[in-house]
Design a protein around this motif. Structure first.
Motif, PDB file in Angstrom:
ATOM      1  N   ARG A 192       2.583   7.221   8.258  1.00 24.18           N
ATOM      2  CA  ARG A 192       3.477   7.786   7.236  1.00 24.18           C
ATOM      3  C   ARG A 192       2.682   8.584   6.208  1.00 24.18           C
ATOM      4  O   ARG A 192       3.082   9.647   5.783  1.00 24.18           O
ATOM      5  CB  ARG A 192       4.233   6.663   6.526  1.00 24.18           C
ATOM      6  N   ASP A 227       5.159   6.406 -10.082  1.00 23.44           N
ATOM      7  CA  ASP A 227       5.112   7.783  -9.568  1.00 23.44           C
ATOM      8  C   ASP A 227       6.146   8.661 -10.266  1.00 23.44           C
ATOM      9  O   ASP A 227       5.845   9.782 -10.680  1.00 23.44           O
ATOM     10  CB  ASP A 227       5.383   7.797  -8.052  1.00 23.44           C
ATOM     11  N   GLU A 243      10.632  -1.685   8.555  1.00 26.57           N
ATOM     12  CA  GLU A 243      11.959  -1.375   9.082  1.00 26.57           C
ATOM     13  C   GLU A 243      12.080   0.129   9.152  1.00 26.57           C
ATOM     14  O   GLU A 243      11.199   0.859   8.711  1.00 26.57           O
ATOM     15  CB  GLU A 243      13.037  -1.983   8.181  1.00 26.57           C
ATOM     16  N   GLY A 244      13.174   0.603   9.672  1.00 27.44           N
ATOM     17  CA  GLY A 244      13.384   2.050   9.739  1.00 27.44           C
ATOM     18  C   GLY A 244      12.716   2.615  10.961  1.00 27.44           C
ATOM     19  O   GLY A 244      12.849   2.072  12.050  1.00 27.44           O
ATOM     20  N   ALA A 245      11.963   3.671  10.740  1.00 24.54           N
ATOM     21  CA  ALA A 245      11.391   4.425  11.864  1.00 24.54           C
ATOM     22  C   ALA A 245      10.689   3.491  12.835  1.00 24.54           C
ATOM     23  O   ALA A 245       9.787   2.757  12.452  1.00 24.54           O
ATOM     24  CB  ALA A 245      10.407   5.459  11.324  1.00 24.54           C
ATOM     25  N   ARG A 300       2.719  12.906   5.023  1.00 28.19           N
ATOM     26  CA  ARG A 300       3.199  13.307   3.691  1.00 28.19           C
ATOM     27  C   ARG A 300       2.582  14.624   3.251  1.00 28.19           C
ATOM     28  O   ARG A 300       1.495  14.993   3.705  1.00 28.19           O
ATOM     29  CB  ARG A 300       2.818  12.228   2.672  1.00 28.19           C
ATOM     30  N   ALA A 340       0.836  -1.201   0.000  1.00 25.26           N
ATOM     31  CA  ALA A 340       0.000   0.000   0.000  1.00 25.26           C
ATOM     32  C   ALA A 340       0.872   1.251   0.000  1.00 25.26           C
ATOM     33  O   ALA A 340       2.090   1.174   0.241  1.00 25.26           O
ATOM     34  CB  ALA A 340      -0.909  -0.003   1.224  1.00 25.26           C
ATOM     35  N   SER A 341       0.264   2.377  -0.230  1.00 24.95           N
ATOM     36  CA  SER A 341       0.971   3.660  -0.142  1.00 24.95           C
ATOM     37  C   SER A 341       1.557   3.819   1.246  1.00 24.95           C
ATOM     38  O   SER A 341       0.878   3.558   2.234  1.00 24.95           O
ATOM     39  CB  SER A 341       0.010   4.822  -0.373  1.00 24.95           C
ATOM     40  N   GLY A 342       2.798   4.230   1.280  1.00 26.23           N
ATOM     41  CA  GLY A 342       3.430   4.451   2.577  1.00 26.23           C
ATOM     42  C   GLY A 342       3.995   3.180   3.181  1.00 26.23           C
ATOM     43  O   GLY A 342       4.563   3.193   4.272  1.00 26.23           O
ATOM     44  N   SER A 343       3.850   2.041   2.489  1.00 23.91           N
ATOM     45  CA  SER A 343       4.405   0.802   3.053  1.00 23.91           C
ATOM     46  C   SER A 343       5.925   0.794   2.926  1.00 23.91           C
ATOM     47  O   SER A 343       6.588  -0.027   3.565  1.00 23.91           O
ATOM     48  CB  SER A 343       3.788  -0.420   2.381  1.00 23.91           C
ATOM     49  N   GLY A 344       6.466   1.692   2.095  1.00 24.09           N
ATOM     50  CA  GLY A 344       7.922   1.816   2.025  1.00 24.09           C
ATOM     51  C   GLY A 344       8.552   1.178   0.794  1.00 24.09           C
ATOM     52  O   GLY A 344       9.749   0.866   0.793  1.00 24.09           O
ATOM     53  N   LYS A 345       7.758   1.008  -0.269  1.00 23.21           N
ATOM     54  CA  LYS A 345       8.276   0.366  -1.481  1.00 23.21           C
ATOM     55  C   LYS A 345       9.437   1.160  -2.072  1.00 23.21           C
ATOM     56  O   LYS A 345      10.525   0.618  -2.326  1.00 23.21           O
ATOM     57  CB  LYS A 345       7.152   0.238  -2.523  1.00 23.21           C
ATOM     58  N   SER A 346       9.199   2.466  -2.316  1.00 18.92           N
ATOM     59  CA  SER A 346      10.237   3.285  -2.966  1.00 18.92           C
ATOM     60  C   SER A 346      11.463   3.390  -2.077  1.00 18.92           C
ATOM     61  O   SER A 346      12.603   3.380  -2.567  1.00 18.92           O
ATOM     62  CB  SER A 346       9.693   4.683  -3.272  1.00 18.92           C
ATOM     63  N   THR A 347      11.243   3.474  -0.771  1.00 20.63           N
ATOM     64  CA  THR A 347      12.361   3.579   0.166  1.00 20.63           C
ATOM     65  C   THR A 347      13.200   2.297   0.135  1.00 20.63           C
ATOM     66  O   THR A 347      14.433   2.335   0.103  1.00 20.63           O
ATOM     67  CB  THR A 347      11.816   3.823   1.593  1.00 20.63           C
TER      68      THR A 347
END
Ligand code: CTP
Ligand code: MG
Length: 483
Positions: free
Chosen positions: A114, A36, A155-157, A118, A14-21
């Motif tokens: 997240r 995007d 992961e991350g934050a 945005r 989903a949006s904000g799940s962190g795919k691009s990151t």
């Protein structure tokens, strides 16, 4: 992480799940085909949905061209469309490359958090649909023939720890038959107001009180203290108490209708309800102390006018708390719309303060969830309850829907010596025996018996306020009354 390389890598989430990151952390920018990014190239920006068709056409060209050259290609879209996924997999197979799916299994709450932070959040309803869809897709992948299905946990934050404000209200009725709430009317907080309030609230929770109420006055009243003693704005103070992670129900006792327009009080109570997961109540009355009104430049109409206002205000507040946003016009209340968000998380209990038999108790019978009487004298109480029940019959209200609550102002001591030491310290110019009788001066055990007698008269909640409450240890000393 060791994934086959070169390979087709399809991201799902989903949006904000962190795919691009995730993609940026593991691959070169040129290896990532992102819908995007392509919207931003052929449209006005990554969120230009009008450019979707062109962007996806380009994405297909890029994936085809790169896989045809046996170059690692990461596809960064939501990944929810099975036909597209299988199309990319077929291209990979044709080129002799393995197919990998990477599912971002970020918890829903983290995606929402997240997303909300945005610049251009996806609308909440759209995100909710995506979160639902991402769970379905997770089940579809196994049958599609991918070489690797990698599930990536968030992961991350680190997740923001939830403040424990949403605990449900517990029922904390003492074995005496009444629920006991702590009423705080004096604030000897010295140099540390927040520490004092926090300690009082935590002690009230620990001592088993069902709730905590704050007095609502602009100047400390003579019955309680001196005019220069601090008396906080209660809704602000209740907001601070709400953040302390207790199970206490929270509210005022009583808010005069003359202080704030009803919509503002409704907004404060609804906000407190939202912040506490539905543990807010509202004591409301006609107001009585002219001096504080004059001092703060507030009108102080006649008693009949204030009672009209009380009635009007409860109707208006209930309209604002009700679902929907439609206009409200009934019984002299006209609101062109009733748009009031947040809505209370649970019904806000409305306690009508005062024992006026002609009108106040009638208003309680008609519009209240409870009446709050300021007497705990059994004979007076029995009479007031009878009057309330008669009003209920008159207005056709089931009397069980209107609770009888009492503001109880007793002197409580550890033992007989302690009781009389307190009486002597508190009585001022009043004769000791008179003062002791008026305040039911006694030990915890004696007050338990008295509360049981109140329960027998029909009282279901007692707001307990001791005249010498100074700190948390005084609150803990009352624990015997709550069990
Ligand atoms: N983020 C984060 N910690 C992570 C991953 C992402 O704090 N471990 C943040 C990113 O900085 C970004 C937001 O979460 O602000 C969304 O991450 P992103 O990778 O852009 O999510 P996508 O799944 O690509 O979302 P979209 O589908 O909307 O492109
Ligand atoms: Mg993205």
């Amino acid at each position: 992480m060791s994934l086959p390389d070169p390979a087709l890598v399809v991201l799902v989430g989903a949006s904000g799940s962190g795919k691009s990151t995730w993609a940026a952390a593991h691959y070169r920018a040129e290896e990532v085909a992102s819908s995007d990014t392509l919207r931003g190239i052929v449209g006005s920006g990554p969120h230009d949905l009008d450019a979707s068709t062109d962007a996806f056409a380009l994405l297909e060209s890029i994936v085809t061209a790169r896989l045809g050259r046996r170059l690692t290609t990461v596809v960064d879209t939501l990944g929810f469309d099975p036909a597209r996924r299988l199309g990319w997999l077929a291209l990979a197979r044709a080129a002799g490359l393995p197919g990998v799916v990477v599912v971002l299994e970020t918890p829903d709450a983290e995606c929402r958090r997240r997303n909300a932070s945005r610049d251009r959040p996806v609308p909440a309803s759209v995100l909710a649909g995506q979160l639902r869809r991402s769970r379905e897709v997770a089940g579809e992948l196994d049958g599609e023939g991918w070489d690797v299905v990698l599930r990536v946990a968030a992961e991350g934050a680190p997740p923001v720890p939830a403040v424990e404000t949403a605990r449900a209200a517990e029922h904390r009725t003492a074995s005496t038959g009444v629920e006991v709430l702590l009423h705080v009317s004096r604030f000897p907080w010295g140099e540390e107001p927040m520490t004092w309030l926090r300690d009082i609230a935590l002690a009230a929770d620990e001592a088993g009180f069902a709730g905590l109420s704050l007095m609502d006055h602009l100047i400390q009243i003579p019955q309680v203290g001196r005019v220069w003693d601090p008396i906080p704005e209660p809704w602000v103070a209740l907001g601070a108490i709400a953040a302390q992670g207790t199970s206490l129900r929270l509210g005022t006792l009583c808010t005069p209708v003359t202080f704030r327009p009803p919509g503002i009080t409704a907004k404060a109570a609804a906000t407190l309800s939202a912040l506490t997961g539905g543990r807010a109540f509202l004591g409301i009355g006609a107001g009585w102390w002219e001096r504080e009104h004059a001092a703060f430049g507030l009108p102080f109409p006649s008693a009949p006018e204030r009672l009209d206002e009380l009635e009007y205000s409860i109707r208006a507040m209930r309209a604002l708390w009700a679902p929907g946003t439609k206009a409200y016009a009934s019984d002299g209340v006209f609101l062109p719309e009733t748009t009031c968000y947040p809505r209370p998380s649970a019904p806000v209990q409305v306690l009508v303060g005062g024992g006026g038999e002609l009108r106040t108790l009638r208003i309680a019978a008609e519009l209240g969830d409870a009446c709050n009487l300021t007497t705990s004298d059994p004979a007076v109480l029995r009479h007031k309850v009878e009057v309330l029940r008669r009003h209920c019959a008159d207005v056709g209200r089931d009397p069980s829907e209107v609770a009888v609550t009492v503001l109880d102002l007793p002197v409580v001591g550890r033992d007989r010596d302690d009781v009389w030491r307190r009486v002597e310290a508190l009585r001022g110019r009043t004769a000791a025996a008179t003062f002791a009788a008026r305040t039911h001066a006694g030990t915890v055990a004696e007050h338990r018996d008295r509360h049981a007698r109140l329960a027998a008269l029909g009282v279901s909640q007692v707001f307990l306020s001791t005249p010498d409450l100074a700190g948390p240890e005084d609150v803990l000393a009352l624990a015997g009354l709550t069990t």
